[in-house]
Enzyme design. Structure first.
Site, mmCIF file in Angstrom:
data_model
loop_
_atom_site.group_PDB
_atom_site.id
_atom_site.type_symbol
_atom_site.label_atom_id
_atom_site.label_comp_id
_atom_site.label_asym_id
_atom_site.label_seq_id
_atom_site.Cartn_x
_atom_site.Cartn_y
_atom_site.Cartn_z
ATOM 1 N N HIS A 191 1.319 37.739 -13.083
ATOM 2 C CA HIS A 191 0.207 37.448 -13.491
ATOM 3 C C HIS A 191 0.516 37.202 -14.561
ATOM 4 O O HIS A 191 -0.468 36.193 -15.111
ATOM 5 C CB HIS A 191 -0.786 37.979 -12.693
ATOM 6 N N GLU A 433 0.883 33.633 2.888
ATOM 7 C CA GLU A 433 2.111 33.936 1.779
ATOM 8 C C GLU A 433 3.196 34.912 2.508
ATOM 9 O O GLU A 433 3.672 35.403 1.780
ATOM 10 C CB GLU A 433 0.978 34.397 1.020
ATOM 11 N N ASP A 457 4.036 34.378 -3.583
ATOM 12 C CA ASP A 457 4.571 35.533 -2.488
ATOM 13 C C ASP A 457 5.561 35.150 -1.391
ATOM 14 O O ASP A 457 6.569 36.130 -1.116
ATOM 15 C CB ASP A 457 3.234 36.041 -1.622
ATOM 16 N N CYS A 504 -1.531 26.819 -3.368
ATOM 17 C CA CYS A 504 -1.945 27.083 -4.459
ATOM 18 C C CYS A 504 -1.016 27.638 -5.182
ATOM 19 O O CYS A 504 -1.592 28.346 -6.309
ATOM 20 C CB CYS A 504 -3.424 27.733 -3.663
HETATM 21 C C1 PEP Z 1 0.465 32.901 -4.430
HETATM 22 O O1 PEP Z 1 0.844 34.412 -3.776
HETATM 23 O O2 PEP Z 1 1.250 32.032 -4.275
HETATM 24 C C2 PEP Z 1 -0.739 33.136 -4.956
HETATM 25 C C3 PEP Z 1 -1.437 31.550 -5.123
HETATM 26 O O3 PEP Z 1 -1.644 34.712 -5.014
HETATM 27 P P1 PEP Z 1 -1.201 35.018 -5.851
HETATM 28 O O4 PEP Z 1 0.009 34.386 -7.184
HETATM 29 O O5 PEP Z 1 -2.458 35.370 -6.770
HETATM 30 O O6 PEP Z 1 0.141 36.371 -5.267
HETATM 31 MG MG MG Z 2 -0.639 35.716 -2.902
#
Ligand code: PEP
Ligand code: MG
Length: 580
Positions: A191, A433, A457, A504
């Site tokens: 993140h 995911e 993920d 996403c």
């Molecule tokens: C993902 O896992 O691709 C996602 C968009 O969620 P995050 O990155 O917030 O886990």
């Molecule tokens: Mg995720």
């Protein structure tokens, strides 16, 4: 000049002085003194040594006698190191010969010792680095009279160098002062990296000893495209990077000038490109780049601004604010994905040995229906003000969707009874995911209005590679044939069942894969806001026939390296070489 290689996490180039962020955030600028003041600096240093030793003795006295038994020898050692003549000689030499301020001389000297300790192939001694760091902090604090010298007092641009930055540290970076950052640890879809991209800060992570290799005030170049950091570059290299930085800016400008052109392939296939946000303020960036709405709102970032669980009103007001900014475009709100590398609220931290496989996201929300309901109520209330889609993360069983829907229905009934408006048609979807979900996607079809592929993920769980761990970052490969097969499966099932599908995860904004994804049938992308124009440009630059052909070729290959080379070769015909 020294070149170190890490993991590129946020594109762009930066050239500036290094500003080292230590764990305690106590840091010092490079400062020189005049010849007459060197004596004064030496005196200040010895006073600081005494203050630091007194502080440690006081600490020892105030310690719990039981704990003190183990800790006392450590602090005794700190007092001895502070009294060591080789440390004194080193610092005094730097003050007298280089005319460094006492603070800067301490920092340079202690970092030299740290480096020596790091290089010793003895685990016990290597661990002692933290003792040296502790002593450095103590001395600097004493010299500064307890005043933390933070970034606010800087009057120039810098590159942050840190062992690690949390997503919240990153989100709080003042971009008027900081032009890029690099860290010792981290991975490409953690993140911290995601926030860096959203803030358009060139960044490289996973650089090993960067925080000890670099000294405060060193000149640094960050190449966020290739994952390179250059320490004290020569003039020629600086000139080369200045040109690259210029090309980068010019290219970005040209992309922005075309931002209002729709994402339609040369033969008429229409796609949409939305943005991922962590804060409502980012909606502006999406619209500025010609985005079609929010495809992922990571609401766990609400936990950044509050010590407690956010109230219904806090949720509600940020959602309404985002909707107002979106001016009719859709807002996809992901329900809280707390846990793993994301935030945990203060009152209820779970101690888990393996949080990535633990109680995160929907698992946690179902364990704490009070928190979940509060958010769902706010989502429903906000849905009366615009188009909201509710998206549930980390789903691994149909029961989780059924339970979520039950809670949603209860909340909606409650609101109806209270006479509060909400959108009765609000769409509810899930993130795909987890490989198990991808492989059994048909069974989710009756319960969802849309799917969104979370590749960050999905990749980590498919290849069993922690997305934030720099030691296995070389194994974290979006182009792994198993990942591509799962993505194809998800898109095929969605198309067959007429369920809208988007992506996403960070892969949907990776120029290497966009045309391939389009060729698999993906028509909805959600990416970091600054790269929306780039994704639209790529889509506009191909025909769907070509995209389908390349997807077919790639799906017939089984070697990740060959796949990536093949895709890059194609993309480089459209985008500048330094981009892919
Ligand atoms: C993902 O896992 O691709 C996602 C968009 O969620 P995050 O990155 O917030 O886990
Ligand atoms: Mg995720």
């Amino acid at each position: 000049m020294e070149i170190i290689k890490g993991i590129p996490v946020s594109p762009g180039f930066a050239i500036a002085e290094a500003f080292i962020v230590s764990g305690s955030k106590l840091d010092i600028p490079r400062r020189f003194v005049d010849e007459e003041s060197t004596e004064k600096e030496v005196v200040r240093f010895f006073e600081a040594v005494k203050i630091a030793q007194d502080d440690i003795r006081q600490l020892q006295e105030s310690m719990d006698p039981n704990l003190g038994l183990e800790a006392r020898p450590i602090f005794d050692a700190h007092i001895m190191i502070l009294a060591d003549s080789s440390l004194h000689d080193e610092v005094v030499k730097r003050i007298n010969t280089n005319r460094f301020s006492a603070e800067y001389a301490v920092s340079r000297s202690l970092r030299k010792f740290e480096k020596v300790f790091y290089s010793i192939k003895d685990e016990y001694l290597a661990q002692r680095v933290s003792d040296i760091q502790d002593i450095e902090r103590r001395l600097i604090r004493a010299l500064l009279g307890q005043r933390a010298n933070d970034l606010k007092s800087l009057n120039k641009k810098v590159i942050l160098v840190a062992h690690d930055l949390t997503p919240s540290d990153t989100a709080e970076i003042d971009t008027s002062k900081v032009v890029g950052f690099c860290t010792a640890v981290g991975g490409s879809t953690g993140h911290t990296a995601i926030v860096a991209r959203a803030m358009e800060l060139p960044a490289v992570v996973g650089l090993g000893n960067v925080s000890t290799d670099v000294n405060m005030g060193d000149t640094l170049i960050i190449d966020g495209n290739r994952g390179i950091v250059i320490i004290n570059p020569d003039e020629e290299t600086i000139d080369k990077y200045k040109l690259l930085a210029n090309d980068f800016l010019e290219f970005e400008e040209s992309l922005f000038s075309e931002k209002d052109l729709a994402a339609i392939t040369s033969d008429g296939t229409i796609a949409d490109v939305k943005g991922n946000i962590e804060f409502p303020r980012e909606v502006k960036q999406i619209l500025k780049g010609g985005g079609d709405g929010v495809g992922l709102y990571r609401t766990e970032f609400l936990y950044l601004s509050t010590q407690n669980d956010p109230s219904e009103e806090v949720h509600y007001s940020v959602y309404v604010k985002s909707l107002e900014a979106l001016n009719g475009k859709p807002l996809t709100i992901r329900t809280l994905d707390l846990g793993a590398d994301k935030f945990f609220h203060t009152g209820d931290t779970l101690t888990e040995r393996n949080p990535n496989l633990g109680c995160r996201a929907i698992r946690y929300c179902l364990l704490r229906p009070d928190i979940f309901r509060t958010q769902i109520r706010a989502i429903c209330r906000a849905s009366a003000h615009g188009t909201i889609r509710m998206m549930v993360p980390m789903v691994c069983s149909v029961e989780e969707v059924i339970k979520t829907r039950e809670i949603l229905t209860e909340v909606q009934d409650e609101l109806a009874a209270e006479g509060i408006a909400y959108d009765t048609e609000m769409q509810v979807g899930i993130m795909v995911e987890i490989p198990a979900t991808a492989l059994t996607l048909e069974s989710y079809v009756p319960y969802v209005d849309f799917f969104s592929i979370g590749t960050n993920d999905l990749i980590q769980y498919t290849i069993a590679v922690d997305r934030t761990n720099e030691h296995v970052a070389n194994l974290y490969r979006p182009g792994h044939p198993a990942v591509l097969l799962l993505i194809k499966t998800i898109i095929d099932v969605s198309i067959k069942n007429n369920i809208p599908v988007s992506m996403c995860g960070e892969m949907s904004g990776d120029p290497t894969f966009i045309i391939f994804l389009l060729g698999l049938g993906l028509k909805s992308f959600s990416v970091a806001p600054p790269i929306i124009p780039e994704v639209k440009k790529l889509i506009r630059s191909v025909s769907i026939d070509d995209a389908e052909q390349i997807a077919k070729e790639v799906m017939a290959m089984n070697d990740e390296r060959k796949i990536v080379t093949h895709l890059r070769k194609f993309t480089r015909k459209i985008m500048p070489k330094w981009m892919v």
